[in-house]
Design a protein around this motif. Structure first.
Motif, PDB file in Angstrom:
ATOM      1  N   ARG A   1       0.570  -1.120  -0.165  1.00  0.00           N
ATOM      2  CA  ARG A   1      -0.145  -0.044   0.043  1.00  0.00           C
ATOM      3  C   ARG A   1       0.886   1.380   0.026  1.00  0.00           C
ATOM      4  O   ARG A   1       2.015   1.131   0.618  1.00  0.00           O
ATOM      5  N   ARG A   2       0.534   2.206  -0.756  1.00  0.00           N
ATOM      6  CA  ARG A   2       1.177   3.290  -0.498  1.00  0.00           C
ATOM      7  C   ARG A   2       1.502   3.879   0.601  1.00  0.00           C
ATOM      8  O   ARG A   2       2.546   4.813   0.878  1.00  0.00           O
ATOM      9  N   ASP A   3       0.608   3.828   1.659  1.00  0.00           N
ATOM     10  CA  ASP A   3       0.873   4.406   3.168  1.00  0.00           C
ATOM     11  C   ASP A   3       1.581   3.445   3.736  1.00  0.00           C
ATOM     12  O   ASP A   3       1.535   3.631   5.164  1.00  0.00           O
ATOM     13  N   SER A   4       2.122   2.258   3.321  1.00  0.00           N
ATOM     14  CA  SER A   4       2.823   1.326   4.166  1.00  0.00           C
ATOM     15  C   SER A   4       4.163   1.964   4.462  1.00  0.00           C
ATOM     16  O   SER A   4       4.889   2.695   3.671  1.00  0.00           O
ATOM     17  N   PRO A   5       4.656   1.473   5.864  1.00  0.00           N
ATOM     18  CA  PRO A   5       6.068   2.048   6.122  1.00  0.00           C
ATOM     19  C   PRO A   5       7.364   1.313   5.409  1.00  0.00           C
ATOM     20  O   PRO A   5       8.574   1.675   5.607  1.00  0.00           O
ATOM     21  N   ILE A   6       6.890   0.071   4.827  1.00  0.00           N
ATOM     22  CA  ILE A   6       7.728  -0.443   4.111  1.00  0.00           C
ATOM     23  C   ILE A   6       8.392   0.053   2.672  1.00  0.00           C
ATOM     24  O   ILE A   6       7.424   0.584   1.843  1.00  0.00           O
ATOM     25  N   GLN A   7       9.599   0.151   2.505  1.00  0.00           N
ATOM     26  CA  GLN A   7      10.317   1.136   1.546  1.00  0.00           C
ATOM     27  C   GLN A   7      11.058  -0.130   0.803  1.00  0.00           C
ATOM     28  O   GLN A   7      11.317   0.099  -0.392  1.00  0.00           O
TER      29      GLN A   7
ATOM     30  N   GLY B   1       2.072  -7.906  -1.866  1.00  0.00           N
ATOM     31  CA  GLY B   1       1.582  -8.770  -2.800  1.00  0.00           C
ATOM     32  C   GLY B   1       2.508  -8.896  -3.848  1.00  0.00           C
ATOM     33  O   GLY B   1       3.425  -8.059  -3.836  1.00  0.00           O
ATOM     34  N   VAL B   2       2.119  -9.709  -4.849  1.00  0.00           N
ATOM     35  CA  VAL B   2       3.078  -9.949  -5.841  1.00  0.00           C
ATOM     36  C   VAL B   2       2.241 -10.339  -7.324  1.00  0.00           C
ATOM     37  O   VAL B   2       1.495 -10.865  -7.153  1.00  0.00           O
ATOM     38  N   LEU B   3       2.412  -9.742  -8.424  1.00  0.00           N
ATOM     39  CA  LEU B   3       1.950  -9.832  -9.496  1.00  0.00           C
ATOM     40  C   LEU B   3       3.016  -9.909 -10.615  1.00  0.00           C
ATOM     41  O   LEU B   3       3.887  -9.407 -10.449  1.00  0.00           O
ATOM     42  N   SER B   4       2.690 -10.305 -12.011  1.00  0.00           N
ATOM     43  CA  SER B   4       3.610 -10.459 -12.958  1.00  0.00           C
ATOM     44  C   SER B   4       3.407  -8.921 -13.446  1.00  0.00           C
ATOM     45  O   SER B   4       2.104  -8.132 -13.036  1.00  0.00           O
TER      46      SER B   4
ATOM     47  N   VAL C   1       5.302   0.053  -5.802  1.00  0.00           N
ATOM     48  CA  VAL C   1       6.007  -1.269  -6.026  1.00  0.00           C
ATOM     49  C   VAL C   1       7.470  -0.960  -5.272  1.00  0.00           C
ATOM     50  O   VAL C   1       7.954   0.135  -5.405  1.00  0.00           O
ATOM     51  N   ILE C   2       8.004  -2.070  -4.582  1.00  0.00           N
ATOM     52  CA  ILE C   2       8.818  -1.797  -3.906  1.00  0.00           C
ATOM     53  C   ILE C   2      10.182  -2.735  -4.391  1.00  0.00           C
ATOM     54  O   ILE C   2      11.149  -2.840  -3.675  1.00  0.00           O
ATOM     55  N   GLY C   3       9.862  -3.472  -5.315  1.00  0.00           N
ATOM     56  CA  GLY C   3      10.782  -4.483  -5.885  1.00  0.00           C
ATOM     57  C   GLY C   3      10.422  -5.414  -7.121  1.00  0.00           C
ATOM     58  O   GLY C   3       9.135  -5.306  -7.166  1.00  0.00           O
ATOM     59  N   ARG C   4      11.277  -5.894  -7.748  1.00  0.00           N
ATOM     60  CA  ARG C   4      11.009  -6.789  -9.011  1.00  0.00           C
ATOM     61  C   ARG C   4      11.872  -7.801  -9.155  1.00  0.00           C
ATOM     62  O   ARG C   4      13.111  -7.858  -8.361  1.00  0.00           O
ATOM     63  N   SER C   5      11.568  -8.832  -9.906  1.00  0.00           N
ATOM     64  CA  SER C   5      12.474  -9.937 -10.303  1.00  0.00           C
ATOM     65  C   SER C   5      13.155  -9.917 -11.584  1.00  0.00           C
ATOM     66  O   SER C   5      12.945  -8.676 -12.315  1.00  0.00           O
ATOM     67  N   VAL C   6      14.039 -10.601 -11.712  1.00  0.00           N
ATOM     68  CA  VAL C   6      14.861 -10.800 -13.126  1.00  0.00           C
ATOM     69  C   VAL C   6      13.647 -11.180 -14.315  1.00  0.00           C
ATOM     70  O   VAL C   6      12.493 -11.573 -13.601  1.00  0.00           O
TER      71      VAL C   6
END
Length: 311
Positions: A131-137, A210-213, A233-238
């Motif tokens: 979520r945009r308001d999440s503290p997770i960066q 959560g995770v989506l393609s 979005v906080i990250g992506r895979s290869v």
């Protein structure tokens, strides 16, 4: 009456014997010589049969020069059953995601033949969001929090993100439900079953991430437009191949070579266009590049690690 009962019992036993002996004959390859079997892991056999049949009907007549005279479709209820079919020679070729392809290749029952362009792309990746308001960066901030994956066989919504988190040095822990909480030093995960569930759970705060393609990230049916502005979005895979055509280990090399040729040429054949479109929205099939092979090798190592350290 006893005589009639005995006769009926004999007939019943004969029917059971005939029913159980048929698969054995099929597995031996005797009556299946010249039959090309297309397989599919399916939870909806009727719908998937209608998707597979046109391509099989296109391919089989073009395989006559290598002894193929007919085709058949065989459904499996899960990847384990499909692996058994491939091992016993009951299925000759399948279409699978990269993660499942890695599993089957590790088991020595199949190997990649071609890349399949599906949904307009040859390769894709996962995005991890909050979520945009999440503290997770960042991904490391997920420690002590929960993430929703899709299901244990999803490449983009399980294998890829799980491998990505493991490579960040994080430890994953299964949760009993979205309401469950992980240990303070672990990342908890739960399977949401569908992409819409994943986005809904994150939006409602039932899970922290959560995770989506990246394809589902742009799909309003998977990510409702009303949710988009509330996510970050906080990250992506290869990137890995989107889908692959695999053939079973031990398939006649001449049959495999001709199948590869027919599938490669299908994109340029007007007669194949409808069949390709119905084959899980496949546009074309292309050779596997060295970069793709490296990605598949990386994925294979990662899938093995997930099985060892997570499951």
């Amino acid at each position: 009456m006893r005589i009639i009962a005995a006769v009926l019992l004999c007939l019943l036993l004969a029917q059971v014997s005939a029913a159980t002996s048929a698969p054995v004959a099929a597995e031996s390859g005797g009556e299946d010589a010249g039959v090309l079997v297309l397989g599919r892991v399916s939870d909806d056999p009727k719908a998937h049969y209608d998707q597979l049949k046109p391509l099989l009907e296109y391919v089989v007549p073009r395989m006559a020069g290598v002894g193929i005279h007919s085709g058949r479709i065989l459904m499996a209820k899960d990847l384990q059953q499909m692996g058994s079919y491939l091992r016993r020679g009951r299925v000759d070729w399948i279409n699978e995601t990269a993660g499942n392809a890695a599993v089957l290749e590790q088991r020595g029952v199949a190997h990649p033949l071609l890349l399949a362009e599906r949904d307009g792309v040859l390769r894709y990746h996962s995005v991890i969001f909050v979520r945009r308001d999440s503290p997770i960066q960042s991904l490391r901030d997920l420690v002590g929090h929960s993430v929703a994956f899709q299901n244990p066989y999803s490449t983009s919504a399980y294998y890829l993100p799980a491998i990505t988190l493991l490579e960040q040095g994080l430890t994953l822990e299964p949760l009993l439900s979205p309401m469950d909480k992980p240990a303070p030093d672990r990342v908890g995960y739960v399977f949401a079953r569908t992409e819409l569930n994943i986005t809904t759970w994150v939006h409602k705060g039932l899970v922290d991430a959560g995770v989506l393609s990246h394809l589902d990230w742009r799909n309003p049916a998977r990510l409702p437009p009303a949710f988009v502005q509330d996510f970050r979005v906080i990250g992506r895979s290869v990137d890995v191949p989107r889908a692959l055509i695999l053939t079973r280990a031990g398939l006649d090399p001449a049959v495999e070579a001709r199948l590869r040729q027919v599938l490669l040429q299908s994109a340029e054949d007007p007669d194949a266009q409808e069949a390709l479109q119905r084959f899980l929205d496949t546009r074309r099939m292309v050779p596997i590049t060295d970069e793709d092979r490296r990605a598949l090798q990386w994925l294979g190592r990662g899938v093995r690690r997930v099985h060892q350290e997570v499951e």
